[in-house]
Design a protein around this motif. Structure first.
Motif, short mmCIF file in Angstrom:
data_model
loop_
_atom_site.label_atom_id
_atom_site.label_comp_id
_atom_site.label_asym_id
_atom_site.label_seq_id
_atom_site.Cartn_x
_atom_site.Cartn_y
_atom_site.Cartn_z
N THR A 186 -1.72 -4.40 -5.71
CA THR A 186 -1.29 -3.01 -5.83
C THR A 186 0.22 -2.92 -6.06
N PHE A 208 -4.20 5.41 -13.47
CA PHE A 208 -4.40 3.98 -13.23
C PHE A 208 -5.14 3.34 -14.39
N TRP A 247 -7.37 -2.76 -14.12
CA TRP A 247 -6.77 -3.03 -12.82
C TRP A 247 -7.68 -2.51 -11.71
N PHE A 248 -8.21 -1.30 -11.90
CA PHE A 248 -9.05 -0.72 -10.87
C PHE A 248 -10.33 -1.54 -10.68
N ILE A 276 -4.50 5.01 -3.48
CA ILE A 276 -5.12 3.70 -3.41
C ILE A 276 -5.49 3.35 -1.97
N PHE A 300 -9.45 -4.31 -8.39
CA PHE A 300 -9.27 -3.69 -7.07
C PHE A 300 -10.63 -3.46 -6.40
N TYR A 343 0.23 5.11 -4.25
CA TYR A 343 -0.09 4.23 -3.13
C TYR A 343 -0.98 4.90 -2.10
N PRO A 347 1.03 -4.96 -10.00
CA PRO A 347 -0.16 -4.84 -10.86
C PRO A 347 -0.16 -5.84 -12.03
N ILE A 398 -5.27 -7.39 -1.75
CA ILE A 398 -5.30 -6.03 -2.32
C ILE A 398 -3.89 -5.44 -2.35
#
Lengths: 434, 179
Positions: free
Chosen positions: A418, A359, A363-364, A323, A367, A320, A421, A414
């Motif tokens: 996070t 990660f 997903w990234f 991120i 993001f 976290y 996910p 966001i």
């Protein structure tokens, strides 16, 4: 010189060139050249050729000009008028009424368009004058249009996602699917904010239009048919296995040409204009991608990304915290850079770091697309702000202030992806049977 | 001024050729899926699409630069007085020209080598690889010429063509080419 000093020097050269106004694609390649020529034993020339040719002569990348062309064709049709007429009769009961056209219109147009500025411009072109004419609060309308326009790059297809997929060597179709549910969440957040805002400020919502009978509403919604057919057509081509994700972009062009022909806007002038526009925009993006691919190659030779990834790993940040740090970094970066440059500038450094931290690259991708959306509405450089500034004559800072509440909705989105996910990975996993 | 007209036509001609390749990508992709449906072999079309993509990007570069579509950071430029702005504009044009000249030189020498060695494409479509790679050489050379051209224009006291083009487009409310 140790790696940290080299990295610092390269960063300095990059910032210097960028601030002089040297074009981004060239800056990337020049920094790559400096890295190779002075800090590795590899000759830069042949590598420059290989990186430029290899990144542009790519079958996957062919989807890029296709999706851009599709947007250029639709921009020149009557699709936005039809969207407004089709959606507005259904929204009279909801607090905020026609203000929701902005969100829904951008969401639907986003699913045939891959660009944020095009979505914003297309929907605003019709919705803004209609809302102001009826006496809706202009500031909230501007804020919602600026921000909801960015749904264009989150809801597939998305030019930004194609660029990310190429930079990260990830599957285009997976990342497209991954953007779908976050897109719906974001639309719900935007509309939710409008509902709350309308309940708190009842005096700012004008009375409803004369109610239509149910049949009239259905007839008005007939206006949505071309757009719905186009979406259904693309999904069908894909599901039926007729075309791959790359090829389905060409079918998107075919469908858009059909819509343009049907509505009578397929003139020779529009056809040529859209084709030339698409050629220039994709040329611009591919030049940046080529420069970035040379930079990535050069970086790999110097060993900087690996060292940096190891350094970040040695900090033992919690996921976290990492991120949150990256989100802050990209928000600052997004003030000065456009989304595409933001992704390709950082991918050589950030992606190894992200993988090291465990990660998922898909997903990234979602993001980072959400952060690019924020970048589009943060001054001084935010493209949706420029679009609305030119359409309304309001200063871009005024529009940015109007967008602040919606900006926070993006931040909440966001946070949601996070903490959960699965909202991102569930759909691609389901469809791709994994 | 015949040279001016000749150069502008040259950039535009390459731009139209690039647009033709974008159209060709579209046509080949649709054709490819149709041929697959009726069971015809489609070997080599993927290579064709890849080369067309490269050609569409490289050939359009000079035209795109002139049109003002290449992205750059203008934050600093906009803060400066017209005189300083022109000076900085010349600096970035000079840096760009040197780099693109280098790029054009390497593309030419690399492709010349693969031509003299008779290198063939590695995919299903076996043709000499220098043929598709020529788009790189031509595109990079044209971009180099266009940058020198802009440098001369700005040095003579004109506004850069790309800045004027973007301003005119945005004044007319056309944002279709911004992302």
């Amino acid at each position: 010189m140790n790696l940290v000093e080299i990295a610092g020097l390269l960063l300095f050269v990059m910032l210097l060139l960028l601030s002089c106004g040297v074009w981004i694609a060239m800056t990337l390649a020049i920094v790559g050249w400096v890295g190779l020529a002075f800090f590795s034993s590899t000759p830069p020339g042949p590598n420059l050729f290989t990186a430029f040719w290899g990144s542009n002569a790519s079958w996957t990348l062919a989807a890029l000009p296709m999706f851009i062309w599709m947007g250029e064709i639709l921009f020149r049709t009557r699709l936005s008028e039809e969207m407004f007429d089709g959606l507005s009769p259904w929204l009279n009961k909801l607090p905020g009424r026609l203000m929701h056209v902005n969100i829904l219109g951008c969401g639907i147009f986003g699913s045939v368009s891959g660009s944020s500025a095009a979505t914003c411009a297309t929907i605003s072109k019709v919705a803004l004058p209609e809302l102001v004419k009826r006496g809706y609060d202009e500031k909230t309308a501007l804020g919602s249009l600026a921000t909801a326009g960015t749904l264009g790059i989150l809801i597939p297809p998305s030019i930004t996602m194609v660029v990310y997929a190429v930079a990260a060597d990830a599957s285009i179709i997976r990342i497209f699917l991954a953007g779908f549910i976050p897109g719906l969440i974001l639309m719900a957040l935007f509309s939710g904010y409008i509902v709350v805002w309308a309940l708190v400020n009842p005096e700012k919502t004008p009375p409803a239009d004369a109610p239509l009978s149910f049949l009239q509403k259905i007839r008005a919604s007939g206006n949505l048919i071309p757009c719905a057919l186009l979406i259904a057509f693309i999904v069908w081509v894909l599901i039926a296995g007729l075309a791959t994700a790359t090829e389905c972009a060409a079918y998107g062009v075919l469908g858009s040409l059909a819509i343009a022909w049907w509505s009578g806007s397929l003139t020779w002038e529009n056809f040529l204009g859209s084709l030339m526009g698409a050629t220039r925009v994709s040329c611009m993006i591919m030049f940046i991608l080529a420069g970035a691919s040379f930079l990535s190659l050069a970086m790999a030779f110097t060993g900087i990304p690996r060292a940096l990834a190891e350094w970040v790993a040695s900090l033992a940040l919690s996921p976290y915290m990492l991120i949150a740090a990256l989100a802050g970094f990209y928000i600052v970066l997004g003030m000065a850079l456009d989304g595409i440059s933001m992704i390709v500038l950082t991918s050589a450094i950030v992606l190894p770091m992200i993988q090291q931290a465990g990660f998922d690259l898909i997903w990234f991708g979602v993001f980072i697309v959400l952060l690019v959306e924020i970048a589009e509405v943060t001054p001084p450089v935010g493209f949706n702000l420029f679009v609305l500034q030119n359409m309304t004559g309001h200063d871009s800072n005024y529009i940015a202030r109007a967008a602040i509440p919606f900006f926070f909705m993006l931040v909440i989105a966001i946070a949601i992806i996070t903490v959960f996910p699965r909202t991102v990975t569930w759909l691609p996993d389901l469809v791709m049977n994994k | 001024m015949p040279l001016r007209r000749f150069l502008d036509h040259l950039y535009d001609a390459a731009g139209y050729l690039a647009a033709f390749f974008v159209f060709a990508i579209f046509a080949v992709m649709i054709g490819q899926t149709a041929m697959r449906e009726v069971g015809l072999p489609t070997g080599g079309t993927d290579d064709l699409v890849a080369w067309f993509t490269a050609a569409s990007a490289f050939l359009a570069m000079a035209h795109t630069l002139k049109h003002g579509d290449f992205v750059r950071v203008t934050l600093v430029l906009q803060q400066l007085s017209p005189r300083r702005r022109r000076a900085l504009e010349l600096v970035s044009l000079a840096v760009g020209s040197v780099f693109v000249g280098y790029l054009a030189y390497w593309s030419a020498s690399f492709v010349h080598e693969s031509w003299s060695l008779g290198e063939m494409a590695g995919g299903l479509l076996v043709i000499p690889i220098w043929i598709p790679q020529m788009s790189f050489v031509v595109g990079a050379t044209l971009l180099f010429v266009a940058l020198i051209d802009e440098f001369v224009l700005v040095a003579r006291g004109n506004l850069p063509t790309y800045t004027a083009a973007v301003d005119a487009r945005h004044r007319a409310g056309d944002f279709s080419e911004d992302l």
